[in-house]
Design a protein around this motif. Structure first.
Motif, PDB file in Angstrom:
ATOM      1  N   UNK A 106       0.647  -1.378   0.081  1.00 40.45           N
ATOM      2  CA  UNK A 106       0.189   0.070   0.028  1.00 40.45           C
ATOM      3  C   UNK A 106       0.981   1.216   0.128  1.00 40.45           C
ATOM      4  N   UNK A 107       0.959   2.056  -1.086  1.00 43.08           N
ATOM      5  CA  UNK A 107       1.652   3.364  -1.220  1.00 43.08           C
ATOM      6  C   UNK A 107       1.138   4.212  -0.070  1.00 43.08           C
ATOM      7  N   UNK A 108      -0.244   4.427   0.353  1.00 41.58           N
ATOM      8  CA  UNK A 108      -0.707   5.116   1.351  1.00 41.58           C
ATOM      9  C   UNK A 108      -0.053   4.811   2.863  1.00 41.58           C
ATOM     10  N   UNK A 109      -0.016   3.459   2.982  1.00 45.63           N
ATOM     11  CA  UNK A 109       0.493   3.020   4.372  1.00 45.63           C
ATOM     12  C   UNK A 109       1.949   3.390   4.219  1.00 45.63           C
ATOM     13  N   UNK A 110       2.823   3.236   3.243  1.00 46.83           N
ATOM     14  CA  UNK A 110       4.386   3.210   2.934  1.00 46.83           C
ATOM     15  C   UNK A 110       4.530   4.748   3.306  1.00 46.83           C
ATOM     16  N   UNK A 111       3.646   5.894   2.775  1.00 44.87           N
ATOM     17  CA  UNK A 111       3.706   7.293   3.031  1.00 44.87           C
ATOM     18  C   UNK A 111       3.667   7.331   4.368  1.00 44.87           C
ATOM     19  N   UNK A 154      -3.547   9.473  10.941  1.00 47.57           N
ATOM     20  CA  UNK A 154      -2.144   9.884  10.704  1.00 47.57           C
ATOM     21  C   UNK A 154      -1.956  10.839   9.795  1.00 47.57           C
ATOM     22  N   UNK A 155      -2.739  10.795   8.474  1.00 46.81           N
ATOM     23  CA  UNK A 155      -2.624  12.075   7.845  1.00 46.81           C
ATOM     24  C   UNK A 155      -3.025  13.314   8.267  1.00 46.81           C
ATOM     25  N   UNK A 199      -2.308  13.571  -0.808  1.00 52.32           N
ATOM     26  CA  UNK A 199      -1.675  12.138  -0.746  1.00 52.32           C
ATOM     27  C   UNK A 199      -2.794  11.509  -0.011  1.00 52.32           C
ATOM     28  N   UNK A 200      -3.424  12.030   0.977  1.00 48.60           N
ATOM     29  CA  UNK A 200      -4.456  11.419   1.788  1.00 48.60           C
ATOM     30  C   UNK A 200      -5.611  10.997   0.912  1.00 48.60           C
ATOM     31  N   UNK A 201      -5.854  11.662  -0.024  1.00 49.11           N
ATOM     32  CA  UNK A 201      -7.119  11.322  -0.718  1.00 49.11           C
ATOM     33  C   UNK A 201      -6.943  10.353  -1.856  1.00 49.11           C
ATOM     34  N   UNK A 202      -5.427  10.023  -1.984  1.00 51.35           N
ATOM     35  CA  UNK A 202      -5.541   8.750  -3.148  1.00 51.35           C
ATOM     36  C   UNK A 202      -5.925   7.613  -2.680  1.00 51.35           C
ATOM     37  N   UNK A 203      -6.287   6.670  -3.670  1.00 47.26           N
ATOM     38  CA  UNK A 203      -6.644   5.435  -3.327  1.00 47.26           C
ATOM     39  C   UNK A 203      -5.356   4.506  -3.641  1.00 47.26           C
ATOM     40  N   UNK A 204      -5.402   3.311  -3.051  1.00 46.62           N
ATOM     41  CA  UNK A 204      -4.399   2.406  -3.275  1.00 46.62           C
ATOM     42  C   UNK A 204      -4.865   1.849  -4.479  1.00 46.62           C
TER      43      UNK A 204
END
Length: 142
Positions: free
Chosen positions: A10-15, A82-83, A124-129
């Motif tokens: 998950x890119x969101x979790x990696x960020x 987190x975001x 970035x917080x609004x992007x979907x994986x």
């Protein structure tokens, strides 16, 4: 709930994990352990009301929350927390450095990067994986 071996990337979790580690390190090492004189002067708009030590612990806490949120799989509320913590502190620093520019012209560079970071985190917080590969096979681009 915790990310385990075999969990989809998950890119969101990696960020969240990456920026969370940066925020916690900045709070612990850059604010609590060794605050720079120029930075503390430029943050006087904030430090009039909130001591620098409290701000340092806010950075450490926000970073820790972001790391935990990034480790949790399929927990969008934790990811949102987190975001939010990451963006709020970047926004606070952006506002402080922006208001310091008339008194300290060198604050303009810091203001630019903190504004950019705060906005990037919000976007970035609004992007979907992306969906897992097995769900993408039948998808066709038009």
């Amino acid at each position: 709930m915790l990310a385990a071996t075999g969990a989809p990337f998950s890119r969101r979790r990696a960020i969240l994990i990456t920026l969370g580690a940066g925020w916690a390190g900045y709070g612990a090492l850059g604010i609590l352990a060794n605050p720079r004189a120029g930075t503390t002067q430029m943050l006087d708009v904030i430090t009039r009301w909130v001591p620098l030590s409290v701000l340092g612990w806010l950075w450490v806490t926000a970073g820790t929350v972001a790391i935990v949120a990034g480790m949790l799989v399929r927990c969008p509320r934790w990811q949102a927390a987190g975001f939010t913590g990451l963006a709020a502190l970047a926004g606070l620093w952006a506002a402080a450095f922006t208001t310091a520019v008339p008194k300290y012209p060198t604050a303009s560079g810091s203001a630019c990067i903190w504004v950019a970071l705060a906005l990037a985190i919000v976007w970035l917080s609004g992007l979907d994986d992306p969906p897992p590969a097995h769900l993408r096979k039948g998808a066709e681009w038009t």
